[in-house]
Structure formats: C-alpha cells, structure tokens
Design an enzyme around this catalytic site. Structure first.
Site, PDB file in Angstrom:
ATOM      1  N   HIS A 121       8.419 -11.690   1.051  1.00 31.06           N
ATOM      2  CA  HIS A 121       8.939 -12.782   1.868  1.00 31.06           C
ATOM      3  C   HIS A 121       8.562 -12.637   3.344  1.00 31.06           C
ATOM      4  O   HIS A 121       8.527 -11.545   3.905  1.00 31.06           O
ATOM      5  CB  HIS A 121      10.458 -12.855   1.730  1.00 31.06           C
ATOM      6  N   ASP A 122       8.220 -13.762   3.950  1.00 37.73           N
ATOM      7  CA  ASP A 122       7.993 -13.872   5.390  1.00 37.73           C
ATOM      8  C   ASP A 122       6.742 -13.165   5.879  1.00 37.73           C
ATOM      9  O   ASP A 122       6.562 -12.975   7.082  1.00 37.73           O
ATOM     10  CB  ASP A 122       9.217 -13.369   6.179  1.00 37.73           C
ATOM     11  N   GLY A 139       8.442  -7.109   3.229  1.00 37.11           N
ATOM     12  CA  GLY A 139       8.826  -8.304   3.965  1.00 37.11           C
ATOM     13  C   GLY A 139       8.419  -8.269   5.425  1.00 37.11           C
ATOM     14  O   GLY A 139       8.387  -7.218   6.060  1.00 37.11           O
TER      15      GLY A 139
END
Length: 262
Positions: A121-122, A139
């Site tokens: 994520h991200d 992340g």
C-alpha cells in the site's frame, strides 16, 4: 468488442476498452478501468478501485487492487493506479493505498516487474524500473525512475530508492539509497556507482565525471553528510552539463527521512 474468454467473470460496471484481452477464469471487479491494448492473463484477479492504462501485459495469476495488508485499513475506497506499457509477471501482488498516506498506490510507465513481486500500500514506483523475482516493497516505499531492484530484495517501509540505482540480489534496504548508486548486502553497503546503467542510458562522459565526484564526496573522503552536501552544491560551476543530476541528488538528500545508506 473486447476479447473476453467466456469463463472470465467481468463485472458489468467495469470500464473495459474495446481492445482489451481477458483470459480464462480471470475476475474483474466493478471499479476497475482497463485501458486500450492491455492483456490480462488467465486466473488474474483485478479488484478494488484500480485503474490500468494502455498496452500493459498482465500475466496469469496476478492479484492487483486487493485491500492493503494494513491493520488500520477499514474498507475505505483507496486506489491502485498503473500507467502504460508495463509488464507484470506471474503471481505479482499490488495493493491499494491507505487514508493514512495519499490513498493511492501508484506505478508509472514502462516498468518490467518479474514474478512474485509484492508492491504494498501507498508505494510509488516511477518509470522504466526493473523489479526482479520476489522483490518486496513494504508500505509507503518510493522507487524512482530507472532503478533496478534485484531478486529477493526487501525494502523497508517508508524507504526511498533513487533514480538509476542498482540494488543487488537479496539486498536488505532499510535506509534511503541516493540516485546513481550501486548497493547490495545485509547490512546494506554502497559498492560504487551504477556506471554501466548510466552509459546505457546515454549519460555523457562529463555527466558521469560529475556523478563520480559526488560519489567520492559522499562516500570516499570521510566528510560529514552536511559537509558533503555543501561540496556537492558547488559542483555545477565545474560541471555545468551535470547541473540537473547534481540538483537531483541534492533534492534527494534534502528530503531523506530515514537517513541514507552510507
């Protein structure tokens, strides 16, 4: 009409360009957008709020757009955005973002992503990168243009890898790696410059000479980081053709939050 295998499960709300090809048993969710010329292999799952651009090749068994592996995630409609002309090989897993960051995981254009790569994520991945088999991005990782990440390499969350970096096989990257460097190992060590990569990308001898001088100032002359930055800032006078490269390295150093590999 799109070429969609009869066994594929494609939600009626998905936005599929007429030139897309979708293989057997693939699953495409309602919030997915697939751009012109993209091919999706057998048994792929593309879900979440995922937008994929033109002419991507997604091989069988990839999972794109699944919920982030973050215990804080509470079902928010975060996104995965993939650009154009990427190759995404078997068993890759790319997750959507989280509201704790910018709510988006972003992959640029012309990337070569080998089997079993995980992009959490991200993350922000630039253009023209190579991520070899089993490379793992935790992340909030940033990987800049033309970086090469060796197989079985792990990158710690919130770490940045600069442009034109080459990271060797099974490296453990837990600090930021400045542009142009060659690193490997656990613990990670800077071994030199990615000179072959720079030559292949058309860097002139003058630009390479300036980058060599930046490397010496950062890693070979025993200077503090602040002293090295000050000395690097003076290099454009002697190396005007490398001014953009010098500015790129200085900007990277100025925004490093985890400290650089040194």
């Amino acid at each position: 009409m799109s070429t969609i295998h009869p066994t594929a499960l494609v939600d009626a709300a998905a936005q599929i360009d007429a030139s897309v090809t979708i293989g057997p048993y693939a699953v495409i969710g309602p919030h997915v957008v697939l751009g012109a010329g993209t091919t999706v292999g057998a048994h792929c799952v593309i879900e979440g709020h995922t937008t994929i651009g033109r002419d991507n090749r997604i091989f069988q068994f990839a999972s794109l757009g699944a919920a982030p592996q973050d215990k804080k995630y509470a079902g928010e409609p975060t996104r995965l955005v993939i650009g154009d002309r990427n190759t995404i090989r078997e068993f890759c897993t790319f997750n959507t973002g989280t509201v704790q960051d910018q709510s988006v995981t972003r992959i640029g254009d012309d990337n070569w992503v080998m089997a079993y790569v995980h992009i959490a994520h991200d993350c922000v991945v630039g253009n023209q990168t190579i991520l070899a088999n089993n490379a793992t991005l935790a992340g909030h990782v940033q990987v800049d243009d033309y970086a090469i990440i060796g197989g079985l390499t792990g990158i710690h969350q919130f770490t940045k890898v600069g442009a034109h970096v080459m990271a060797g096989f099974a490296s453990h990257i837990s600090q930021d790696v400045p542009p142009f460097m060659m690193v490997d190992g656990n613990p990670l060590a800077v071994r030199g410059l990615n000179l072959e990569g720079l030559r292949r990308r058309g860097f002139s001898p003058g630009r390479i000479a300036a980058i060599k001088q930046m490397h010496r100032l950062l890693y070979r002359q025993g200077l503090t980081l602040e002293a090295a930055r000050s000395a690097i800032a003076e290099l454009p006078a002697a190396h005007p053709e490398a001014a953009a490269d010098i500015a790129q390295l200085l900007a990277f150093l100025a925004t490093s939050a985890r400290g650089i590999a040194r």
